[in-house]
Scaffold this motif. Structure first.
Motif, PDB file in Angstrom:
ATOM      1  N   SER A 161       0.822  -1.217   0.000  1.00 33.52           N
ATOM      2  CA  SER A 161       0.000   0.000   0.000  1.00 33.52           C
ATOM      3  C   SER A 161       0.854   1.264   0.000  1.00 33.52           C
ATOM      4  O   SER A 161       0.381   2.340  -0.389  1.00 33.52           O
ATOM      5  CB  SER A 161      -0.942  -0.003   1.213  1.00 33.52           C
ATOM      6  OG  SER A 161      -0.216   0.110   2.434  1.00 33.52           O
ATOM      7  N   ALA A 209       1.039   2.316  -3.552  1.00 26.87           N
ATOM      8  CA  ALA A 209      -0.223   2.916  -3.982  1.00 26.87           C
ATOM      9  C   ALA A 209      -0.318   4.347  -3.462  1.00 26.87           C
ATOM     10  O   ALA A 209      -0.811   5.244  -4.160  1.00 26.87           O
ATOM     11  CB  ALA A 209      -1.397   2.079  -3.471  1.00 26.87           C
ATOM     12  N   THR A 244      -1.884  -0.048  -9.742  1.00 24.70           N
ATOM     13  CA  THR A 244      -1.948  -1.360  -9.082  1.00 24.70           C
ATOM     14  C   THR A 244      -1.322  -2.460  -9.933  1.00 24.70           C
ATOM     15  O   THR A 244      -0.722  -3.400  -9.399  1.00 24.70           O
ATOM     16  CB  THR A 244      -3.397  -1.738  -8.739  1.00 24.70           C
ATOM     17  OG1 THR A 244      -4.200  -1.638  -9.924  1.00 24.70           O
ATOM     18  CG2 THR A 244      -3.958  -0.836  -7.665  1.00 24.70           C
ATOM     19  N   SER A 245      -1.436  -2.362 -11.251  1.00 24.63           N
ATOM     20  CA  SER A 245      -0.836  -3.391 -12.104  1.00 24.63           C
ATOM     21  C   SER A 245       0.673  -3.413 -11.930  1.00 24.63           C
ATOM     22  O   SER A 245       1.297  -4.487 -11.875  1.00 24.63           O
ATOM     23  CB  SER A 245      -1.199  -3.162 -13.572  1.00 24.63           C
ATOM     24  OG  SER A 245      -0.746  -1.885 -14.019  1.00 24.63           O
ATOM     25  N   ILE A 287       2.320  -2.381  -9.239  1.00 25.92           N
ATOM     26  CA  ILE A 287       2.616  -2.857  -7.889  1.00 25.92           C
ATOM     27  C   ILE A 287       2.546  -4.375  -7.825  1.00 25.92           C
ATOM     28  O   ILE A 287       3.396  -5.025  -7.189  1.00 25.92           O
ATOM     29  CB  ILE A 287       1.660  -2.207  -6.873  1.00 25.92           C
ATOM     30  CG1 ILE A 287       1.846  -0.687  -6.873  1.00 25.92           C
ATOM     31  CG2 ILE A 287       1.891  -2.769  -5.473  1.00 25.92           C
ATOM     32  CD1 ILE A 287       0.784   0.072  -6.090  1.00 25.92           C
ATOM     33  N   PRO A 335      -7.725  -7.619  -7.401  1.00 22.90           N
ATOM     34  CA  PRO A 335      -6.595  -6.840  -6.883  1.00 22.90           C
ATOM     35  C   PRO A 335      -6.196  -5.673  -7.777  1.00 22.90           C
ATOM     36  O   PRO A 335      -5.531  -4.745  -7.314  1.00 22.90           O
ATOM     37  CB  PRO A 335      -5.468  -7.871  -6.783  1.00 22.90           C
ATOM     38  CG  PRO A 335      -5.818  -8.908  -7.798  1.00 22.90           C
ATOM     39  CD  PRO A 335      -7.320  -8.983  -7.768  1.00 22.90           C
ATOM     40  N   LEU A 336      -6.586  -5.699  -9.050  1.00 20.07           N
ATOM     41  CA  LEU A 336      -6.301  -4.562  -9.910  1.00 20.07           C
ATOM     42  C   LEU A 336      -7.173  -3.370  -9.564  1.00 20.07           C
ATOM     43  O   LEU A 336      -6.823  -2.218  -9.843  1.00 20.07           O
ATOM     44  CB  LEU A 336      -6.486  -4.934 -11.384  1.00 20.07           C
ATOM     45  CG  LEU A 336      -5.489  -5.942 -11.948  1.00 20.07           C
ATOM     46  CD1 LEU A 336      -5.798  -6.227 -13.412  1.00 20.07           C
ATOM     47  CD2 LEU A 336      -4.051  -5.438 -11.805  1.00 20.07           C
ATOM     48  N   ASP A 342      -8.421  -3.137  -6.230  1.00 20.46           N
ATOM     49  CA  ASP A 342      -8.129  -2.868  -4.825  1.00 20.46           C
ATOM     50  C   ASP A 342      -7.091  -3.869  -4.337  1.00 20.46           C
ATOM     51  O   ASP A 342      -7.367  -5.073  -4.253  1.00 20.46           O
ATOM     52  CB  ASP A 342      -9.406  -2.983  -3.992  1.00 20.46           C
ATOM     53  CG  ASP A 342      -9.181  -2.665  -2.516  1.00 20.46           C
ATOM     54  OD1 ASP A 342      -8.044  -2.313  -2.145  1.00 20.46           O
ATOM     55  OD2 ASP A 342     -10.144  -2.788  -1.738  1.00 20.46           O
ATOM     56  N   LEU A 343      -5.886  -3.378  -4.033  1.00 28.32           N
ATOM     57  CA  LEU A 343      -4.814  -4.271  -3.597  1.00 28.32           C
ATOM     58  C   LEU A 343      -5.161  -5.036  -2.328  1.00 28.32           C
ATOM     59  O   LEU A 343      -4.619  -6.121  -2.082  1.00 28.32           O
ATOM     60  CB  LEU A 343      -3.532  -3.466  -3.362  1.00 28.32           C
ATOM     61  CG  LEU A 343      -2.754  -3.029  -4.604  1.00 28.32           C
ATOM     62  CD1 LEU A 343      -1.660  -2.059  -4.204  1.00 28.32           C
ATOM     63  CD2 LEU A 343      -2.169  -4.231  -5.322  1.00 28.32           C
TER      64      LEU A 343
END
Length: 391
Positions: free
Chosen positions: A321, A324, A330-331, A333, A369-370, A372-373
């Motif tokens: 996070s 982020a 997110t991709s 990360i 997860p893309l 919301d991690l």
């Protein structure tokens, strides 16, 4: 074994909807639409169906210390533990990592080769845990950072000898404590360099001669520059410290990017607490340095320094996070904790991706997860080296 799910992450930010992954032994043999692979259930006849879930590659924590307990004084706890007690504790930490979705770790310094011993146990199936890429005993000068792990060396010949001994024991990475660090009481300051250029070159040459990468613990700007010049493969922490603050050298950063050297900031799972410990201004400066490296194109990889103070063995997703918060997509990360980390560890041809021929390290999670991690914490199943681990 056939695994089907609502979504399978098959590339950076790319899903295969209603997908399937066919596993034989410890490897992925096919990836495709569920309808095309349903009749190819393996010899064991197992079909794990997760129609509302997402399958992503198993996560990689690129910086852990299984020998440390993550408590207030990890070094004191280590000193008080026998090897057998320590190994038993390391087994529990490895299982905790696996249960958090981590299927590969890079252990960057332990005592008496215990991480290598643990990896053998995990490989045989006698202990649950992630694959461990171990550095064995890290190199440090007499009285230097983490000298208590047994890797004190002075001069080129002693450096080469330690590297050879680690390689002979099975190390998959060589670790050099290029600067001091806060974990070592009364040792060199974090910004102070510890090795001569000749010693660093000898360490890197010895490892690279057999194709093993080198990780450099380097907080200080001068140490970072020396590690880059010596040709290391990854820089750990890379905080650009000086005696009176921070100094990011643009020429050194450019060489990091041009040479493809990966940077593992080793962000704590409790990174939000850093302003309390370092002060708002200093913490903001540290955060901004990571942002500058990302914007310059440095290859960042995910690691937590699990085992040091306040860094437990279930903290990779909370640590993500941090990136982020810096504004990284997110991709990207997710890549940092899978494909990019595998590349940096020398495992890019076999790990970190869901594709035929790759090791069957898979994480089944609820949610996307893309988007919301935090979905990475909603774990339904973990498959490591083709073994399904019940949670």
């Amino acid at each position: 074994m056939l695994i089907t799910a609502g979504r399978v992450l098959t590339g950076s930010g790319t899903y295969l909807e209603d997908g399937a992954v066919l596993v034989e032994g410890d490897s992925i043999v096919a990836v495709g639409p569920r309808a095309q692979l349903t009749d190819r259930v393996g010899a064991d006849g197992r079909h794990l169906a997760f129609p509302d879930a997402t399958v992503v590659p198993g996560l990689i924590d690129a910086h852990v210390h299984l020998a440390f307990d993550g408590g207030n004084d990890p070094v004191a706890t280590l000193d008080e533990s026998s090897d057998e007690t320590l190994l038993e504790d390391m087994r529990r930490r490895a299982e905790q990592l696996l249960r958090s979705g981590v299927t590969t770790v890079r252990d960057l310094g332990d005592r008496h080769g215990l991480a290598l011993r643990l990896d053998e146990e995990i490989g045989r199936g006698g202990t649950s845990g992630p694959r461990i890429v171990s550095a064995g005993t890290p190199a440090t000068p007499p009285g230097g950072h983490c000298h208590f792990l047994g890797g004190e060396v002075s001069g080129v010949e002693q450096v080469r000898d330690l590297v050879r001994r680690n390689l002979a024991a099975g190390a998959g990475v060589i670790k050099a404590m290029v600067t001091g660090g806060g974990l070592t009481k009364d040792g060199p300051k974090s910004w102070q360099s510890q090795f001569t250029p000749d010693e660093l070159r000898a360490l890197v040459d010895e490892a690279h001669e057999v194709g093993v990468p080198v990780a450099a613990h380097a907080h200080g700007t001068d140490g970072i520059a020396a590690a880059v010049e010596a040709g290391v493969d990854t820089i750990e922490h890379c905080t650009w410290m000086t005696s009176d603050g921070f100094e990011l050298r643009e020429d050194v950063l450019k060489k990091i990017v041009d040479d493809g050297i990966a940077v593992c900031p080793a962000v704590s799972p409790h990174w939000q607490m850093l302003p309390r410990f370092f002060g708002e201004e200093r913490a903001a400066a540290m955060f901004d340095l990571v942002r500058q490296m990302a914007e310059a194109g440095a290859k960042l990889i995910a690691g937590t320094d699990a085992g040091v103070q306040r860094a437990g063995f279930d903290g990779l997703v909370p640590a993500l996070s941090f990136y982020a918060n810096l504004g990284l997509p997110t991709s990207k990360i997710l890549d940092m904790a899978t494909a990019d980390a595998a590349d940096a560890l020398g495992l890019g041809e076999t790990a970190g991706r869901i594709a035929p021929g790759f090791r069957a390290d898979l994480l089944v999670i609820e949610g996307d997860p893309l988007e919301d991690l935090h979905a990475l914490r909603a774990i339904t199943a973990v498959i490591a080296a083709g073994r399904h681990h019940e949670l």
